[in-house]
Enzyme design. Structure first.
Site, PDB file in Angstrom:
ATOM      1  N   ASP A   1       0.413  -1.268   0.104  1.00  0.00           N
ATOM      2  CA  ASP A   1       0.262  -0.065   0.024  1.00  0.00           C
ATOM      3  C   ASP A   1       1.159   1.147   0.034  1.00  0.00           C
ATOM      4  OD1 ASP A   1      -2.203   1.427   0.079  1.00  0.00           O
ATOM      5  OD2 ASP A   1      -2.671   0.855   2.203  1.00  0.00           O
ATOM      6  N   GLY A   2       0.405   2.178  -1.018  1.00  0.00           N
ATOM      7  CA  GLY A   2       1.275   3.823  -0.110  1.00  0.00           C
ATOM      8  C   GLY A   2       1.758   3.540  -1.744  1.00  0.00           C
TER       9      GLY A   2
ATOM     10  N   GLY B   1       0.153   5.546  -4.636  1.00  0.00           N
ATOM     11  CA  GLY B   1      -0.477   7.048  -4.812  1.00  0.00           C
ATOM     12  C   GLY B   1       0.355   7.995  -4.086  1.00  0.00           C
TER      13      GLY B   1
ATOM     14  N   ASN C   1     -10.463  -2.883  -6.626  1.00  0.00           N
ATOM     15  CA  ASN C   1     -10.131  -1.683  -6.916  1.00  0.00           C
ATOM     16  C   ASN C   1     -10.590  -2.039  -8.348  1.00  0.00           C
ATOM     17  OD1 ASN C   1      -6.351  -3.690  -5.997  1.00  0.00           O
ATOM     18  ND2 ASN C   1      -7.794  -1.963  -5.198  1.00  0.00           N
ATOM     19  N   TRP C   2     -11.234  -2.902  -8.687  1.00  0.00           N
ATOM     20  CA  TRP C   2     -12.321  -2.163 -10.377  1.00  0.00           C
ATOM     21  C   TRP C   2     -12.708  -0.990  -9.958  1.00  0.00           C
ATOM     22  CZ3 TRP C   2     -10.861  -4.478 -14.094  1.00  0.00           C
ATOM     23  CH2 TRP C   2     -10.439  -6.318 -14.502  1.00  0.00           C
TER      24      TRP C   2
ATOM     25  N   LEU D   1      -6.992  -5.081   6.978  1.00  0.00           N
ATOM     26  CA  LEU D   1      -6.601  -6.202   6.516  1.00  0.00           C
ATOM     27  C   LEU D   1      -7.181  -6.525   4.880  1.00  0.00           C
ATOM     28  CD1 LEU D   1      -7.553  -9.462   9.127  1.00  0.00           C
ATOM     29  CD2 LEU D   1      -5.188  -8.281   8.323  1.00  0.00           C
TER      30      LEU D   1
END
Ligand code: FPP
Length: 228
Positions: free
Chosen positions: A16-17, A19, A64-65, A183
């Site tokens: 994550d991260g 962006g 994520n779509w 999670l």
């Protein structure tokens, strides 16, 4: 604690991260994902060198779509490019690729590349790189429960045997980068007894040294599986 308890066999990462990494540099989000792929490359290499049996990476969730179509395209494009550029290295380094999630519904060109990559690395033994694509933990559990029911037996063992990760070692350690502490529908069943490790490091900045730190942290934990 015995020596065998100290060594993690299977590590999973919520990367994550990307962006925020790009935003901090006034760059488009895709630049963060591109830097994220560089981090993937380094961590896969490090995982092999550190003797991990399996590394599972959350690359694209079933949620994520919901991102803008342009970003979804960028992520799929990066995935294809990664497969094309890195497959030879996987073959050379004895890395077996595995895909978890509902990946057969992805675009036909991505599916074809994945099938080829799975095929070419299927005999490899050193480390399994499991990439979660169109993956959701609840969806995996529903699919596993259905398969267990079809086989005529619903219990913890039969559900576990039908999970996407069934042939991987039990999950030892889950890492999430970027300071978020949740999670996000990743490996819900497998996390039952996994150690959880959260770091503020943004994914593109995550290095082999950070992985080592997480593994050292794991080695110091006392896992009791509900016992004393
Ligand atoms: C989260 O960062 C990251 C993702 C949704 C995708 C992860 C994908 C990669 C690292 C690249 C492709 C992977 C492979 C295996 C080639 P975010 O965009 O949610 O970051 P933010 O929370 O800072 O916005």
């Amino acid at each position: 604690m015995s020596d065998t308890q100290k060594l993690a066999r299977h590590v999973a990462i919520i990367m994550d991260g990307n962006g925020r990494w790009a935003q901090k540099r006034f760059l488009p989000r895709v630049a963060g994902h591109r830097a994220g792929v560089e981090a993937v490359r380094k961590i896969v290499r490090a995982a092999g060198e550190m003797g991990l049996e399996a590394l599972t990476l959350y690359a694209f969730s079933s949620e994520n779509w919901k991102r803008p179509a342009g970003e979804v395209n960028d992520l799929m494009g990066l995935m294809k490019k990664f497969l094309l550029s890195d497959l030879d290295e996987f073959v050379a380094n004895d890395i077996r690729l595995k895909i978890i999630g509902d990946w057969r519904g992805l675009a036909p060109d991505v599916v074809a590349l994945l099938e080829d990559a799975l095929d070419r690395t299927s005999g490899n033994k050193r480390t399994t790189l499991a990439v979660a694509l169109n993956y959701g933990g609840q969806d995996e559990l529903v699919r596993a429960a259905k398969a267990a029911a079809e086989a005529g037996e619903i219990n913890a063992d039969s559900i576990a045997a039908h999970l996407d990760t069934a042939e991987l070692p039990p999950l030892d350690l889950l890492i999430r980068t970027s300071g978020e502490v949740r999670l996000s529908n990743f490996l819900l069943w497998q996390c039952a007894y996994a150690e959880l490790y959260f770091t503020d490091r943004l994914w593109p900045d995550f290095t082999a040294a950070d992985l080592k730190l997480a593994l050292d942290h794991f080695a110091r934990r006392d896992r009791r599986y509900g016992g004393l």
